[in-house]
Write a protein that holds these residues in place. Structure first.
Motif, mmCIF file in Angstrom:
data_model
loop_
_atom_site.group_PDB
_atom_site.id
_atom_site.type_symbol
_atom_site.label_atom_id
_atom_site.label_comp_id
_atom_site.label_asym_id
_atom_site.label_seq_id
_atom_site.Cartn_x
_atom_site.Cartn_y
_atom_site.Cartn_z
ATOM 1 N N GLU A 196 -6.263 -6.413 3.197
ATOM 2 C CA GLU A 196 -5.403 -5.279 2.839
ATOM 3 C C GLU A 196 -6.005 -4.434 1.721
ATOM 4 O OE1 GLU A 196 -2.820 -4.384 4.485
ATOM 5 O OE2 GLU A 196 -2.607 -6.158 5.761
ATOM 6 N N PRO A 197 -7.259 -4.015 1.846
ATOM 7 C CA PRO A 197 -7.853 -3.215 0.775
ATOM 8 C C PRO A 197 -7.304 -1.786 0.767
ATOM 9 C CG PRO A 197 -9.357 -3.315 2.626
ATOM 10 C CD PRO A 197 -8.195 -4.207 2.981
ATOM 11 N N LEU A 198 -7.243 -1.204 -0.409
ATOM 12 C CA LEU A 198 -6.878 0.206 -0.493
ATOM 13 C C LEU A 198 -8.043 1.045 0.031
ATOM 14 C CD1 LEU A 198 -4.812 2.327 -1.477
ATOM 15 C CD2 LEU A 198 -6.116 2.418 -3.622
ATOM 16 N N THR A 199 -7.728 2.006 0.879
ATOM 17 C CA THR A 199 -8.745 2.899 1.446
ATOM 18 C C THR A 199 -8.475 4.329 0.999
ATOM 19 O OG1 THR A 199 -7.438 3.272 3.444
ATOM 20 C CG2 THR A 199 -8.983 1.405 3.467
ATOM 21 N N ALA A 200 -9.448 5.197 1.226
ATOM 22 C CA ALA A 200 -9.275 6.593 0.856
ATOM 23 C C ALA A 200 -8.110 7.214 1.608
ATOM 24 C CB ALA A 200 -10.569 7.359 1.132
ATOM 25 N N ALA A 201 -7.920 6.813 2.863
ATOM 26 C CA ALA A 201 -6.831 7.375 3.666
ATOM 27 C C ALA A 201 -5.467 7.048 3.082
ATOM 28 C CB ALA A 201 -6.929 6.858 5.098
ATOM 29 N N LEU A 202 -5.339 5.845 2.473
ATOM 30 C CA LEU A 202 -4.058 5.445 1.888
ATOM 31 C C LEU A 202 -4.023 5.662 0.378
ATOM 32 C CD1 LEU A 202 -3.400 2.145 3.877
ATOM 33 C CD2 LEU A 202 -2.083 4.269 4.011
ATOM 34 N N GLY A 203 -5.079 6.229 -0.188
ATOM 35 C CA GLY A 203 -5.147 6.405 -1.632
ATOM 36 C C GLY A 203 -4.877 7.817 -2.098
ATOM 37 N N LYS A 204 -4.193 8.595 -1.286
ATOM 38 C CA LYS A 204 -3.932 9.989 -1.675
ATOM 39 C C LYS A 204 -3.020 10.073 -2.891
ATOM 40 C CE LYS A 204 -4.493 11.516 3.114
ATOM 41 N NZ LYS A 204 -3.826 12.093 4.307
ATOM 42 N N ARG A 205 -1.932 9.346 -2.870
ATOM 43 C CA ARG A 205 -1.010 9.312 -4.017
ATOM 44 C C ARG A 205 -0.316 7.951 -4.004
ATOM 45 N NH1 ARG A 205 4.252 10.641 -5.849
ATOM 46 N NH2 ARG A 205 4.207 11.685 -7.899
ATOM 47 N N VAL A 206 -0.638 7.111 -4.979
ATOM 48 C CA VAL A 206 -0.158 5.734 -4.959
ATOM 49 C C VAL A 206 0.558 5.396 -6.258
ATOM 50 C CG1 VAL A 206 -2.137 5.087 -3.522
ATOM 51 C CG2 VAL A 206 -2.225 4.686 -5.977
ATOM 52 N N LEU A 207 1.406 4.381 -6.164
ATOM 53 C CA LEU A 207 1.934 3.742 -7.364
ATOM 54 C C LEU A 207 1.010 2.569 -7.655
ATOM 55 C CD1 LEU A 207 4.071 3.251 -9.572
ATOM 56 C CD2 LEU A 207 5.323 1.843 -7.911
ATOM 57 N N ALA A 208 0.263 2.636 -8.755
ATOM 58 C CA ALA A 208 -0.681 1.590 -9.127
ATOM 59 C C ALA A 208 -0.010 0.602 -10.065
ATOM 60 C CB ALA A 208 -1.919 2.188 -9.785
ATOM 61 N N VAL A 209 -0.219 -0.698 -9.802
ATOM 62 C CA VAL A 209 0.392 -1.771 -10.592
ATOM 63 C C VAL A 209 -0.726 -2.657 -11.111
ATOM 64 C CG1 VAL A 209 2.032 -3.686 -10.586
ATOM 65 C CG2 VAL A 209 2.411 -1.710 -9.084
ATOM 66 N N SER A 210 -0.822 -2.790 -12.433
ATOM 67 C CA SER A 210 -1.878 -3.599 -13.037
ATOM 68 C C SER A 210 -1.270 -4.745 -13.827
ATOM 69 C CB SER A 210 -2.752 -2.738 -13.952
ATOM 70 O OG SER A 210 -3.722 -3.537 -14.603
ATOM 71 N N LEU A 211 -1.619 -5.978 -13.427
ATOM 72 C CA LEU A 211 -1.233 -7.158 -14.201
ATOM 73 C C LEU A 211 -2.374 -7.631 -15.083
ATOM 74 C CD1 LEU A 211 1.360 -7.377 -12.432
ATOM 75 C CD2 LEU A 211 1.008 -9.846 -12.481
ATOM 76 N N GLU A 212 -3.551 -7.085 -14.860
ATOM 77 C CA GLU A 212 -4.729 -7.485 -15.629
ATOM 78 C C GLU A 212 -5.081 -6.368 -16.602
ATOM 79 O OE1 GLU A 212 -6.304 -10.281 -15.615
ATOM 80 O OE2 GLU A 212 -5.386 -11.260 -13.892
#
Length: 502
Positions: free
Chosen positions: A428-444
């Motif tokens: 389930e990697p993020l791709t350019a097609a699905l990376g147009k506008r995302v909610l990014a969540v960082s636990l690290e």
């Protein structure tokens, strides 16, 4: 033994359905695998996914049904332990061995989580039971037992590749015992090998078709890349952990008895057989802890044979009080553990909250993430992306009715290095097609700037946190990111460049 096994299993089943503890991320990952049955997965053979598929097909996807197979498998293993002990030493030793096994601290924990050890230990016990029955069998029964030994060993490999210790134990016993060699013939050996390969072949074919992903992951776990060669602290921690997972008295008896009887040359043939299966896992993982690292349960392949040895020796030495003390102590540990499972606040009271933190907070954190995504205009997010595999697995489970459903954004994984390092990054990697506008969540926290650098623009960071207990919280940093354009990774290390400071 049947009554005791049934009673303790019933208690564990009640605890499964009563505990408020959530799935920890590895359990959530196994649940994810069970949605698509296969002959192998990125980091484990398929058995754990199969058992979760079977139980959730009956009762649904709630936590107790994900974990349901574990106490049942350990109950079956307990009866196998009784059978092995009875065959080698008599019914009293069989009874004591089964009691030590079912009350073993490692078994207590493993009975209440979805993990690979429950099925591994069952099939190792079945293979050992077939092995100890072989000498007394004749004719067709011996052939069936040989085939059963091979099939059970193959099934153990489908549970966890630590089953290789069974092959090491077999080889060791055949080398040092002339009596063991006389049991096998060309026909029984061919049947055992054929059954083993027949069971294991589909997993070998899957690995071959997937670049031996599971084998490589297992080897990477055992490697010491980047670590210093001699780790006295890791060695000490591992040895100390064995007193905890096997039980303090049984582990002391196992090590002390082995040394004492070996020096005095008083090992019986049955002792020698069991030592061949009990000692190699412990010895090899101990060495591994010294040159790299080792988890406490990595020596688990020796638990079955070890429990039988300890019981047999304590009965032979007429050490009734030591046996009683071991059982009482492990029963007391079981009561405390069960109290913590049923009432996590009790774990806080007795200072054990840290041991249960991985089973808390994931559902609430997932709800917070989904709630933040819902505050964006409908259809404006192309994905929700996380940088932590634990968070991905937990969110995939607890957000199973949200992510990717009813036009809501799918859940994706940010790939930090040049190549995927886990199952989520692989599938389930993020791709350019699905990376147009995302909610990014960082636990690290260390990864937050690196992930932001892979987008053309990011919003200010928001912080959400979930309290786990009186002292601990789990925090996540959230931001809206647009225009996914990953930075080139270092060709040597595979890692992203260090982001420039503003």
């Amino acid at each position: 033994m049947l009554l005791i096994t049934a009673a303790l299993t019933l208690v564990r089943l009640v605890a499964l359905f009563a505990t408020p503890l959530e799935l920890y991320p590895d359990e959530a990952q196994y649940w994810l695998w069970s949605r698509t049955l296969d002959w192998g997965y990125y980091s484990k053979p398929p058995m754990v996914a199969w058992q979760i598929w079977a139980t959730t097909a009956i009762g649904g996807d709630a936590e107790p049904w994900v974990r349901l197979a574990s106490p049942l498998l350990h109950a079956a293993t307990t009866l196998c332990v009784y059978g092995i002990g009875r065959r080698l030493y008599g019914p009293a030793a069989g009874f004591a061995a089964a009691a030590l096994y079912i009350l073993m601290p490692a078994v207590q924990l493993s009975s209440l989580v979805a993990a690979t050890d429950s099925s591994l230990l069952l099939f190792l016990a079945l293979s050992l039971l077939a092995y100890v029955e072989l000498p007394a069998a004749e004719g067709r029964r011996r052939l069936w037992l040989a085939a059963g030994f091979g099939a059970a060993t193959g099934l153990a490999f489908l549970a966890k590749y630590a089953a290789v210790y069974a092959l090491i134990g077999l080889a060791l016993h055949l080398v040092i015992s002339r009596q063991a060699r006389t049991v096998w013939s060309l026909k029984t050996g061919a049947l055992a090998l054929g059954a083993f390969l027949l069971v294991l072949a589909p997993n070998l074919a899957w690995n071959a078709a997937h670049g031996f992903a599971t084998v490589q992951h297992t080897a990477a776990n055992a490697a010491w890349g980047g670590r210093k060669l001699f780790n006295f602290a890791e060695l000490g921690d591992f040895i100390a952990s064995q007193f905890g997972v096997f039980g303090p008295i049984p582990f002391a008896v196992l090590i002390g008895g082995t040394l004492l009887l070996a020096v005095r040359r008083r090992l019986q043939p049955a002792d020698l057989l069991l030592l061949c299966f009990a000692i190699p896992p412990l010895l090899i993982v101990t060495v591994q802890s010294f040159i790299s690292r080792a988890n406490a349960n990595w020596s688990g392949a020796g638990y079955v044979a070890g429990a039988i040895l300890v019981a047999a020796w304590l009965i032979r030495w007429r050490a009734r009080w030591w046996l009683t003390g071991a059982l009482v102590l492990q029963a007391a540990v079981a009561v405390v553990f069960m109290a913590c499972v049923l009432t996590p606040s009790f774990a806080d009271t007795v200072g054990l909250s840290n041991a249960f933190k991985r089973g808390k907070g994931w559902e609430q954190l997932t709800e917070e993430i989904a709630g933040r995504a819902l505050r964006e205009p409908p259809g404006s997010l192309s994905a929700v992306v996380v940088d932590d595999r634990f968070m991905f697995n937990a969110a995939a489970y607890y957000g199973r009715d949200y992510f990717g459903k009813d036009r809501e954004p799918p859940l994706k994984m940010w790939v930090r290095e040049a190549h995927p390092q886990n199952q989520a990054e692989t599938t389930e990697p993020l791709t350019a097609a699905l990376g147009k506008r995302v909610l990014a969540v960082s636990l690290e926290p260390a990864y937050r700037a690196e992930m932001a650098a892979d987008f053309r623009s990011v919003s200010p960071t928001e912080i959400i946190s979930v309290r786990l207990d009186k002292k601990r919280k789990r925090k996540a940093e959230l931001f809206i990111a647009e225009g996914f354009a990953p930075q080139p990774r270092d060709p040597v290390t595979g890692k992203p460049p260090i982001p420039r400071q503003p």
